[in-house]
Motif scaffolding. Structure first.
Motif, short mmCIF file in Angstrom:
data_model
loop_
_atom_site.label_atom_id
_atom_site.label_comp_id
_atom_site.label_asym_id
_atom_site.label_seq_id
_atom_site.Cartn_x
_atom_site.Cartn_y
_atom_site.Cartn_z
N THR A 117 0.83 -1.20 0.00
CA THR A 117 0.00 0.00 0.00
C THR A 117 0.87 1.25 0.00
N HIS A 118 0.28 2.35 -0.53
CA HIS A 118 0.87 3.69 -0.39
C HIS A 118 -0.03 4.58 0.44
N HIS A 119 -1.19 4.07 0.83
CA HIS A 119 -2.23 4.94 1.37
C HIS A 119 -1.99 5.26 2.85
N PRO A 120 -1.86 6.55 3.20
CA PRO A 120 -1.59 6.92 4.60
C PRO A 120 -2.66 6.40 5.56
N TYR A 121 -3.92 6.40 5.14
CA TYR A 121 -4.99 5.99 6.05
C TYR A 121 -4.85 4.52 6.42
N LEU A 122 -4.58 3.68 5.43
CA LEU A 122 -4.41 2.26 5.70
C LEU A 122 -3.17 2.00 6.54
N ILE A 123 -2.10 2.70 6.23
CA ILE A 123 -0.86 2.53 7.00
C ILE A 123 -1.07 2.96 8.44
N ASN A 124 -1.75 4.10 8.64
CA ASN A 124 -2.00 4.58 10.00
C ASN A 124 -2.95 3.69 10.77
N SER A 125 -3.76 2.90 10.06
CA SER A 125 -4.73 2.04 10.72
C SER A 125 -4.13 0.72 11.20
N MET A 126 -2.94 0.40 10.74
CA MET A 126 -2.32 -0.88 11.08
C MET A 126 -1.24 -0.67 12.14
N PRO A 127 -1.10 -1.61 13.07
CA PRO A 127 -0.03 -1.50 14.07
C PRO A 127 1.33 -1.38 13.40
N MET A 128 2.19 -0.56 13.97
CA MET A 128 3.50 -0.35 13.37
C MET A 128 4.32 -1.63 13.27
N LYS A 129 4.07 -2.57 14.18
CA LYS A 129 4.82 -3.83 14.14
C LYS A 129 4.53 -4.62 12.87
N THR A 130 3.42 -4.31 12.17
CA THR A 130 3.10 -5.02 10.93
C THR A 130 3.79 -4.39 9.71
N TRP A 131 4.36 -3.18 9.87
CA TRP A 131 4.98 -2.51 8.73
C TRP A 131 6.26 -3.23 8.32
N ARG A 132 6.46 -3.32 7.01
CA ARG A 132 7.74 -3.73 6.44
C ARG A 132 8.10 -2.65 5.43
N VAL A 133 9.11 -1.84 5.78
CA VAL A 133 9.41 -0.62 5.01
C VAL A 133 10.55 -0.90 4.04
N PHE A 134 10.29 -0.62 2.74
CA PHE A 134 11.24 -0.95 1.67
C PHE A 134 12.01 0.30 1.23
N HIS A 135 13.29 0.08 0.95
CA HIS A 135 14.12 1.13 0.34
C HIS A 135 15.00 0.46 -0.70
N ARG A 136 14.97 1.01 -1.90
CA ARG A 136 15.72 0.42 -3.02
C ARG A 136 16.93 1.27 -3.38
#
Length: 378
Positions: free
Chosen positions: A319-338
């Motif tokens: 996802t790119h959507h701030p609302y969906l990202i803000n709705s999920m616990p941070m522990k579920t995030w997997r942040v990518f950098h290329r």
């Protein structure tokens, strides 16, 4: 579930994804072009190749897979020599989840040697992984079944169009409704969405009610749903015979509206709901760019729905959507950098420690963080 994943491409696909620990629910975020979709494709493609017995493409994979009873480690390195795929090495190990003992060696393979549980095997197909070749062996079955339950749902190709097609009420469809395999038979066949709703209504009314109730909560303007068998539906689709058509009754509109006339947001939501509630235990469900063309109400339902139905299912969602990202616990995030073909991946816990526990504040800071916003091509 896949609890850790590493992939490095070979020759024509020189992608290198950092080894990542994965949770039950994984929200994959990052700037456009950071490799999120490619990452999901590597997971689905490796699973599909194993299940369908296809020649393996060159590449190096290292995975940890947890089943109900066992933890497996799988390492595979494939190359292409003289135009042919070849296995350079392959290892499969396992141990019981409740055991702290060393892993048991199951497969130890090289170009000239194939050992299974300490026994040397005769030469087998050199371009198929051992998991495929030994899929009926008792010690390999749980690992193979994990790969067989990987499903991907994409919305930027033919996936949505195929799901919305009309399907004749053929003997095959009727027989499916009578199958003794229950909901598992429905999942294996993957009928089009209207046909699936017909089968749920006829054979699995509790699933149909759950799907419809959830759908109507997301879209309160809907005042009723139904599936009708229509011979010549008054819609511009030419198809012979009787076809099941999913319809809704919307407030202030007299006629019932067929599935293909609904907004793409409604179609996506219903498709995801029916996918998730019919997934077999132990499935891995991949959703790529879910939020496109969706309003906030349609995005908002997903986090809670994943949690409610994710006890025995693993989810990977880009996802790119701030609302969906803000709705999920941070522990579920997997942040990518290329950086070129190398993709670094950080868990959300690192950003929680860095920015605090406010998800909204953390996301605003995240998109300005050099790891997230840095030049992808440097």
């Amino acid at each position: 579930m896949i609890s850790s994943y590493y992939y490095h491409g070979r020759q024509f696909e020189d992608w290198d994804f950092e080894e990542t620990e994965l949770n039950k629910v994984n929200l994959i975020v990052g700037a456009s072009g950071s490799g999120k979709t490619r990452y999901l494709n590597t997971i689905f493609n490796v699973s599909s190749s194993i299940v369908h017995g296809q020649p393996f493409r060159p590449g190096y994979w290292r995975l940890t897979v947890k089943t109900e009873e066992y933890e497996y480690q799988w390492e595979y390195d494939g190359v292409k020599n003289d135009g042919e795929n070849q296995i350079k090495k392959e290892f499969v190990k396992r141990r019981h989840l409740d055991s702290q003992e060393a892993f048991e060696d199951l497969i130890d393979r090289s170009p000239d040697n194939f050992v299974f549980c300490g026994t040397k095997l005769p030469k087998l197909q050199h371009d198929r992984p051992g998991i495929t070749l030994l899929k009926e062996e008792e010690k390999i079955v749980p690992l193979y079944e994990t790969f067989s339950k990987v499903q991907i749902r994409k919305f930027h190709d033919e996936g949505l169009k195929d799901a919305l097609s009309l399907q004749d009420a053929s003997n095959e469809l009727i027989n499916l409704s009578k199958s003794k395999d229950g909901i598992l038979a429905l999942w294996k066949q993957q009928p089009a969405l209207s046909a699936k709703m017909f089968l749920l209504k006829e054979k699995f009314p509790q699933y149909y009610k759950l799907a419809v109730d959830t759908f109507e909560r997301v879209f309160p303007s809907i005042k009723g749903c139904d599936v009708q068998m229509l011979k010549n539906p008054d819609i511009s689709i030419q198809t012979p015979g009787m076809v099941p058509v999913f319809l809704i009754k919307e407030e202030k509109i007299d006629r019932k509206i067929p599935l293909h006339e609904l907004s793409s947001g409604m179609q996506k939501v219903l498709l995801i709901i029916t996918d998730i509630i019919t997934l077999p235990k132990g499935s891995i469900y991949i959703i790529d760019e879910y939020e496109n063309s969706l309003g906030i109400n349609a995005i908002d339902f997903l986090p809670e729905f994943l949690v409610a139905h994710g006890t025995d299912i693993q989810f990977l969602v880009t996802t790119h959507h701030p609302y969906l990202i803000n709705s999920m616990p941070m522990k579920t995030w997997r942040v990518f950098h290329r950086n070129g073909s190398k993709v670094s991946i950080k868990g959300g816990a690192e950003f929680e420690e860095k920015y605090g526990k406010s998800k909204q504040k953390a996301f605003v800071q995240l998109i300005n963080d050099p790891f997230y916003s840095g030049d992808e091509l440097q």
